[in-house]
Scaffold this motif. Structure first.
Motif, PDB file in Angstrom:
ATOM      1  N   ILE A  74       0.845  -1.196   0.000  1.00 16.64           N
ATOM      2  CA  ILE A  74       0.000   0.000   0.000  1.00 16.64           C
ATOM      3  C   ILE A  74       0.884   1.251   0.000  1.00 16.64           C
ATOM      4  N   GLU A  75       0.558   2.169  -0.900  1.00 15.19           N
ATOM      5  CA  GLU A  75       1.399   3.361  -1.058  1.00 15.19           C
ATOM      6  C   GLU A  75       1.003   4.486  -0.090  1.00 15.19           C
ATOM      7  N   ASN A  76       2.015   5.129   0.460  1.00 15.65           N
ATOM      8  CA  ASN A  76       1.803   6.304   1.340  1.00 15.65           C
ATOM      9  C   ASN A  76       1.518   7.558   0.516  1.00 15.65           C
ATOM     10  N   PHE A 111       6.474   2.061  -0.206  1.00 16.15           N
ATOM     11  CA  PHE A 111       6.899   3.322   0.397  1.00 16.15           C
ATOM     12  C   PHE A 111       7.433   4.259  -0.677  1.00 16.15           C
ATOM     13  N   ASP A 112       6.711   5.373  -0.883  1.00 18.26           N
ATOM     14  CA  ASP A 112       7.135   6.374  -1.856  1.00 18.26           C
ATOM     15  C   ASP A 112       8.007   7.394  -1.123  1.00 18.26           C
ATOM     16  N   ALA A 113       9.316   7.337  -1.409  1.00 18.16           N
ATOM     17  CA  ALA A 113      10.276   8.164  -0.667  1.00 18.16           C
ATOM     18  C   ALA A 113      10.024   9.651  -0.904  1.00 18.16           C
ATOM     19  N   SER A 114       9.712  10.026  -2.140  1.00 18.42           N
ATOM     20  CA  SER A 114       9.516  11.462  -2.393  1.00 18.42           C
ATOM     21  C   SER A 114       8.166  11.936  -1.869  1.00 18.42           C
ATOM     22  N   ASN A 115       7.174  11.032  -1.742  1.00 16.75           N
ATOM     23  CA  ASN A 115       5.936  11.429  -1.072  1.00 16.75           C
ATOM     24  C   ASN A 115       6.217  11.784   0.389  1.00 16.75           C
ATOM     25  N   ALA A 116       7.104  11.020   1.017  1.00 14.60           N
ATOM     26  CA  ALA A 116       7.462  11.326   2.410  1.00 14.60           C
ATOM     27  C   ALA A 116       8.188  12.671   2.493  1.00 14.60           C
ATOM     28  N   PHE A 173       9.523   0.216  -3.286  1.00 14.10           N
ATOM     29  CA  PHE A 173       9.601   1.675  -3.154  1.00 14.10           C
ATOM     30  C   PHE A 173       9.280   2.389  -4.453  1.00 14.10           C
ATOM     31  N   HIS A 174       8.839   3.619  -4.299  1.00 14.20           N
ATOM     32  CA  HIS A 174       8.650   4.565  -5.400  1.00 14.20           C
ATOM     33  C   HIS A 174       9.539   5.771  -5.136  1.00 14.20           C
ATOM     34  N   VAL A 175       9.861   6.488  -6.206  1.00 18.45           N
ATOM     35  CA  VAL A 175      10.543   7.775  -6.047  1.00 18.45           C
ATOM     36  C   VAL A 175      10.287   8.613  -7.293  1.00 18.45           C
ATOM     37  N   SER A 230       4.337  15.906  -8.434  1.00 25.26           N
ATOM     38  CA  SER A 230       4.001  16.153  -9.841  1.00 25.26           C
ATOM     39  C   SER A 230       4.554  15.095 -10.789  1.00 25.26           C
ATOM     40  N   HIS A 231       5.583  14.381 -10.396  1.00 24.75           N
ATOM     41  CA  HIS A 231       6.240  13.394 -11.279  1.00 24.75           C
ATOM     42  C   HIS A 231       6.709  14.043 -12.580  1.00 24.75           C
ATOM     43  N   SER A 232       7.042  15.308 -12.529  1.00 19.83           N
ATOM     44  CA  SER A 232       7.421  15.974 -13.778  1.00 19.83           C
ATOM     45  C   SER A 232       8.781  16.647 -13.710  1.00 19.83           C
ATOM     46  N   TYR A 262      10.965   4.407 -10.432  1.00 20.79           N
ATOM     47  CA  TYR A 262      11.049   5.840 -10.714  1.00 20.79           C
ATOM     48  C   TYR A 262       9.806   6.231 -11.511  1.00 20.79           C
ATOM     49  N   GLU A 263       9.103   7.280 -11.043  1.00 18.28           N
ATOM     50  CA  GLU A 263       7.867   7.717 -11.703  1.00 18.28           C
ATOM     51  C   GLU A 263       8.112   9.033 -12.445  1.00 18.28           C
ATOM     52  N   ARG A 264       7.641   9.091 -13.683  1.00 17.13           N
ATOM     53  CA  ARG A 264       7.723  10.355 -14.447  1.00 17.13           C
ATOM     54  C   ARG A 264       6.536  10.393 -15.409  1.00 17.13           C
TER      55      ARG A 264
END
Ligand SMILES: [Fe+2]
Length: 278
Positions: free
Chosen positions: A133-135, A163-168, A192-194, A210-212, A239-241
Motif C-alpha cells: 500500500i502506497e503512502n 513506500f514512496d520516498a519522495s511522497n514522504a 519503493f517509489h521515487v 508532480s512526477h514531472s 522511478y515515476e515520471r
C-alpha cells in the motif's frame, strides 16, 4: 536494488523498451487496470521484461464489494499470467461523501484505521496475494500520523508498504513530519517509489508529487542517508515520471539511483529470479 520505471503513457512504450534494452531499468511497473482491454498473454508478450503491478482505480477502501470482487478477478488473471514482482495499491481516498475527487484525498489515519484494515484484509483475499500500500504525499498534519498508521496496518494485515520516498519528502516539506519517523516502515518493506515534485504556483504553495521534475537533492540525500534500510536482496525502486518526458533527463535520474544503490544491471540480470520473471 532493482531499478524500474512506471509506465503510464502510451507514447512512452518505445522509450520504456529502450530503457530496458540499454540497461537503465531492470523491470517495468504497469498501472495494471489500464490494460483490462488487453488479454494477459498479449500484455506479457508486449512487455518482455519483469513487471510490477500498481493498481490505480480499484478504490478498494470505498468500492462496492461486488464491483471490487469483479475488479479483483480481472487482476488475478494478469497476476497468474505475468507473475509480477509485487502488486500495490493506493492508501488514499478517491471519493468524499459520494463525490469523486479530482485528486486523491488523504485518509484520516486515526478515524479510518479500522475501516482500512478490514478492506486491506478483504482486498488481499480477493487478489489472492500480498498487497503493498502506497503512502500519500501529505499536505496537512496527517503526515505526522501516517508512519504509525502504516506500521499498524502492516502488523495487523500482513500487507506491506509501497513506500514512496519522495511522497514522504513532500509530507516533510508541507507539514514538517520528520523523515526518520518512517524508518521502521522502510526497514520492513522491499518495494519503493521515487519521483520529482513541484511547488504549487498558487498560495499556500504546497509541494505536490508532480512526477514531472528530476529528483530533488533532499530526496537523494534521504535515499543516501537511509540506504542501509532501503536496500535488501529483493528490493525494487520504481522511478515515476508523467510530465516533462525527456529521455536524457530520466536516464540521468536512473543513473543517480544506481549510484546510490551501487549496482550494475548486468549483475542483477544474472540473478535467477530476474532471469525467470518473464
Ligand atoms: Fe508513487
Amino acid at each position: 536494488m532493482r531499478i524500474g520505471f512506471n509506465f503510464t503513457l502510451v507514447e512512452t512504450a518505445d522509450m520504456v523498451r529502450r530503457m530496458f534494452a540499454e540497461g537503465h531499468i531492470d523491470y517495468c511497473e504497469l498501472l495494471i487496470d489500464n490494460f483490462f482491454c488487453v488479454r494477459p498473454a498479449e500484455l506479457a508478450r508486449a512487455f518482455d521484461c519483469p513487471t510490477g503491478f500498481h493498481i490505480m482505480f480499484s478504490e478498494f477502501i470505498d468500492a462496492d464489494i461486488d464491483a471490487l470482487a469483479d475488479f479483483g478477478k480481472r487482476i488475478r488473471l494478469f497476476i497468474q499470467e505475468m507473475r509480477p514482482l509485487y502488486v500495490s495499491d493506493h492508501g488514499a481516498s478517491f471519493t468524499h461523501q459520494g463525490v469523486n475527487l479530482f485528486h486523491l484525498g488523504e485518509l484520516d489515519y486515526v478515524r479510518d484505521y479500522d475501516r482500512v484494515r478490514a478492506r486491506v484484509d478483504l482486498w488481499q483475499e480477493m487478489l489472492g496475494q500480498r498487497l503493498f500500500i502506497e503512502n500519500y504525499p501529505s499536505i496537512m498534519d496527517g503526515g505526522w500520523e501516517a508512519p504509525r498508521f502504516f506500521e499498524r496496518l502492516m502488523h495487523d494485515t500482513g500487507a506491506g508498504a509501497l513506500f514512496d520516498a519522495s511522497n514522504a519528502v513532500c509530507a516533510n516539506l508541507n507539514c514538517g513530519a520528520p523523515l526518520e519517523a518512517w524508518d521502521k516502515v522502510i526497514a520492513a518493506t522491499p518495494h519503493f517509489h521515487v519521483a520529482g515534485y513541484s511547488r504549487a504556483v498558487n498560495p499556500p504553495h504546497i509541494i505536490h508529487d508532480s512526477h514531472s521534475e528530476e529528483m530533488s537533492e533532499k530526496t537523494l540525500s534521504f535515499l543516501r542517508g537511509r540506504r542501509h534500510i532501503f536496500d535488501k536482496p529483493d528490493a525494487t525502486m520504481t522511478y515515476e515520471r508523467d510530465g516533462n518526458i525527456e529521455y536524457d533527463s530520466i536516464v540521468a535520474d536512473l543513473r543517480r539511483l544506481r549510484e546510490i544503490f551501487n549496482n550494475k544491471v548486468e549483475e542483477r540480470r544474472n540473478e535467477p529470479d530476474i532471469a525467470s520473471a518473464h
